[in-house]
Design an enzyme around this catalytic site. Structure first.
Site, PDB file in Angstrom:
ATOM      1  N   TRP A  24       5.006   2.195  -7.295  1.00 26.01           N
ATOM      2  CA  TRP A  24       4.001   1.688  -7.201  1.00 26.01           C
ATOM      3  C   TRP A  24       3.004   1.337  -5.919  1.00 26.01           C
ATOM      4  O   TRP A  24       2.094   0.705  -5.727  1.00 26.01           O
ATOM      5  CB  TRP A  24       4.816  -0.043  -7.134  1.00 26.01           C
ATOM      6  N   GLU A  43       7.749  -5.984  -6.099  1.00 28.05           N
ATOM      7  CA  GLU A  43       8.482  -7.109  -4.495  1.00 28.05           C
ATOM      8  C   GLU A  43       8.942  -7.789  -5.476  1.00 28.05           C
ATOM      9  O   GLU A  43      10.281  -8.490  -4.946  1.00 28.05           O
ATOM     10  CB  GLU A  43       6.595  -7.255  -4.020  1.00 28.05           C
ATOM     11  N   THR A  49      17.579  -6.615  -5.001  1.00 24.97           N
ATOM     12  CA  THR A  49      17.840  -5.424  -5.797  1.00 24.97           C
ATOM     13  C   THR A  49      17.583  -3.754  -5.665  1.00 24.97           C
ATOM     14  O   THR A  49      16.189  -3.763  -4.139  1.00 24.97           O
ATOM     15  CB  THR A  49      17.246  -5.659  -7.247  1.00 24.97           C
ATOM     16  N   LEU A  86      18.189  -6.649 -14.731  1.00 20.04           N
ATOM     17  CA  LEU A  86      17.316  -7.050 -13.579  1.00 20.04           C
ATOM     18  C   LEU A  86      18.215  -8.268 -12.643  1.00 20.04           C
ATOM     19  O   LEU A  86      18.444  -7.836 -10.996  1.00 20.04           O
ATOM     20  CB  LEU A  86      16.187  -7.409 -13.510  1.00 20.04           C
ATOM     21  N   TYR A  88      18.581 -12.130 -11.386  1.00 16.62           N
ATOM     22  CA  TYR A  88      17.883 -13.567 -11.124  1.00 16.62           C
ATOM     23  C   TYR A  88      16.964 -13.818 -11.715  1.00 16.62           C
ATOM     24  O   TYR A  88      15.795 -14.015 -11.752  1.00 16.62           O
ATOM     25  CB  TYR A  88      17.423 -13.028  -9.343  1.00 16.62           C
ATOM     26  N   TYR A 123       7.370 -13.593   2.015  1.00 16.21           N
ATOM     27  CA  TYR A 123       7.734 -12.330   2.007  1.00 16.21           C
ATOM     28  C   TYR A 123       6.066 -11.902   0.758  1.00 16.21           C
ATOM     29  O   TYR A 123       5.821 -11.319   1.738  1.00 16.21           O
ATOM     30  CB  TYR A 123       8.920 -11.958   2.201  1.00 16.21           C
ATOM     31  N   ASP A 141      11.365  -8.441   5.850  1.00 17.35           N
ATOM     32  CA  ASP A 141      11.845  -9.077   4.566  1.00 17.35           C
ATOM     33  C   ASP A 141      13.145  -8.429   6.131  1.00 17.35           C
ATOM     34  O   ASP A 141      13.401  -8.446   7.121  1.00 17.35           O
ATOM     35  CB  ASP A 141      12.376  -7.838   4.094  1.00 17.35           C
ATOM     36  N   CYS A 200      20.035   7.830  13.906  1.00 15.03           N
ATOM     37  CA  CYS A 200      18.852   7.499  14.533  1.00 15.03           C
ATOM     38  C   CYS A 200      18.493   8.450  15.795  1.00 15.03           C
ATOM     39  O   CYS A 200      17.606   8.873  16.329  1.00 15.03           O
ATOM     40  CB  CYS A 200      19.924   7.112  15.911  1.00 15.03           C
ATOM     41  N   CYS A 209      13.222   3.016  21.273  1.00 14.51           N
ATOM     42  CA  CYS A 209      14.176   2.384  21.429  1.00 14.51           C
ATOM     43  C   CYS A 209      15.595   1.482  21.893  1.00 14.51           C
ATOM     44  O   CYS A 209      16.348   2.188  22.138  1.00 14.51           O
ATOM     45  CB  CYS A 209      15.087   2.547  19.000  1.00 14.51           C
ATOM     46  N   THR A 295      25.604 -14.054  -6.592  1.00 19.15           N
ATOM     47  CA  THR A 295      25.369 -14.421  -4.988  1.00 19.15           C
ATOM     48  C   THR A 295      26.566 -15.343  -4.393  1.00 19.15           C
ATOM     49  O   THR A 295      26.727 -15.668  -3.362  1.00 19.15           O
ATOM     50  CB  THR A 295      23.932 -14.822  -5.016  1.00 19.15           C
TER      51      THR A 295
HETATM   52 FE1  SF4 Z   1      18.552   3.756  15.810  1.00 16.84          FE
HETATM   53 FE2  SF4 Z   1      16.405   2.270  17.202  1.00 16.84          FE
HETATM   54 FE3  SF4 Z   1      15.409   4.193  15.643  1.00 16.84          FE
HETATM   55 FE4  SF4 Z   1      16.605   2.212  14.453  1.00 16.84          FE
HETATM   56  S1  SF4 Z   1      15.196   2.142  15.643  1.00 16.84           S
HETATM   57  S2  SF4 Z   1      17.370   4.151  13.425  1.00 16.84           S
HETATM   58  S3  SF4 Z   1      18.585   1.633  15.793  1.00 16.84           S
HETATM   59  S4  SF4 Z   1      16.653   4.631  17.415  1.00 16.84           S
END
Ligand code: SF4
Length: 341
Positions: A24, A43, A49, A86, A88, A123, A141, A200, A209, A295
């Site tokens: 999509w 969406e 899902t 699917l 819901y 959303y 979301d 990370c 981060c 749910t």
């Molecule tokens: Fe890791 Fe931060 Fe990247 Fe998420 S946003 S994967 S917590 S470094």
């Protein structure tokens, strides 16, 4: 450069090289917009899902109903049957209602107009406005909430932290390429900043981060302990005629599994279920309850089975055996249990 511009720039660069190819999507590119019908349909299907589960349904819908006008002209039962599996099912009914409104007047290009359409929440409205129309809408979301909680090391538990996470997402949303920005966050949340064990090491945002620096990433976002789900009970009747026809009913349009095909039976409630057989016969109780998790509750269904030459049921009617995909999951389980005895 502001922190938001820095994070936004890194994200778009990463997205240009790593965007998931989804049926999509338009490829990541400035001023290249996806078809609003495709964005909307995907969406709605993706709510609750996974992408893997949605892909074949999306492709089947688009090949059968290539435009929103074609979907609007489809028979309700064809769309409900194509949606089966699917989950819901209220979404499928809203999908049709919405398609019929949009076929008349077209998709509105702004968030407020989209939000006024049946079945479109904040959303989805933001996602369509950003991805199909390039509007700088703030798309949030669960995946994006998780990324925001970690990027900014927000330690207040959900749901109280939601407004703060939304404000963080709003501050990052760029005026240009807002759709690609939203999709970059979605992809980051789905492939790298994943629940429980974020990857990370491969994250383009690692240097900025806060949770990575603090070592708190895997524990975010915090959640209050969940309430246990209640258990509801119900009765269903599986009846097969000697010519192979099976007793089925189309459920009422409103309510759980509304408009879907199913076995005849009781409502589902927390007390003991009561529902008289649809006709007199030698009904045999299935040795095991049919269990399913929705749910908001667990369901335990007691199944009664009978084989008959002919009968005049007070509910439902005898029909040719359905294809497995014509039934929603719980009904498919009950049907298959009945067939197996
Ligand atoms: Fe890791 Fe931060 Fe990247 Fe998420 S946003 S994967 S917590 S470094």
């Amino acid at each position: 450069m502001s922190e938001a511009a820095e994070i936004g720039g890194i994200l778009l660069k990463w997205y240009d090289a790593n965007a998931r190819a989804l049926p999509w999507r338009a490829p990541p590119r400035a001023n290249w917009r996806a078809d609003p019908y495709h964005v909307w349909l995907s969406e709605i299907m993706l709510q609750q899902t996974t992408v893997a589960a949605v892909k074949p349904y999306f492709e089947a819908f688009i090949s059968r109903w290539p435009t929103v006008a074609a979907l609007a002209a489809a028979a309700d039962e064809d769309v409900m049957a194509a949606w089966a599996g699917l989950g819901y099912y209220a979404r499928a009914r809203n999908l049709l209602t919405c398609a019929r409104v949009v076929a008349e007047s077209g998709f509105p290009g702004d968030e407020a107009g989209l939000l006024a359409l049946p079945g479109i929440g904040p959303y989805t409205a933001a996602a369509i406005a950003a991805i199909a129309y390039g509007a700088p809408a703030v798309v949030v979301d669960g995946n994006i909430e998780r990324v925001m909680a970690r990027l900014f090391d927000e330690r207040t538990a959900l749901p109280a932290v939601k407004p703060a996470l939304r404000a963080r997402a709003a501050a990052l949303t760029p005026k240009l390429r807002a759709g690609d920005h939203a999709q970059a966050l979605m992809d980051l949340g789905a492939t790298i900043c994943i629940p429980r064990a974020p990857r990370c090491g491969g994250c383009p945002l690692q240097a900025t981060c806060a949770a990575f620096k603090a070592g708190s990433a895997a524990a975010l976002p915090k959640r209050l302990p969940k309430k246990p789900k209640p258990t509801r009970q119900g009765i269903a009747y599986f009846a097969r005629r000697t010519d192979g026809y099976v007793l089925l009913e189309t459920r009422p349009p409103k309510g759980l599994l509304g408009g879907m095909l199913g076995l005849v039976g009781s409502d589902w409630s927390e007390g003991a279920a009561k529902f008289d057989p649809p006709f007199a016969a030698d009904w045999q109780r299935h040795p095991e309850e049919i269990r399913h998790v929705f749910t908001h509750f667990h369901l335990r269904l007691t199944l009664y089975m009978a084989k008959v030459k002919a009968a005049n049921p007070r509910a439902g009617c005898f029909q040719p055996a359905p294809a497995p995909n014509d039934l929603p999951s719980i009904m498919r389980k009950a049907y298959e249990a009945g067939c197996g005895e």
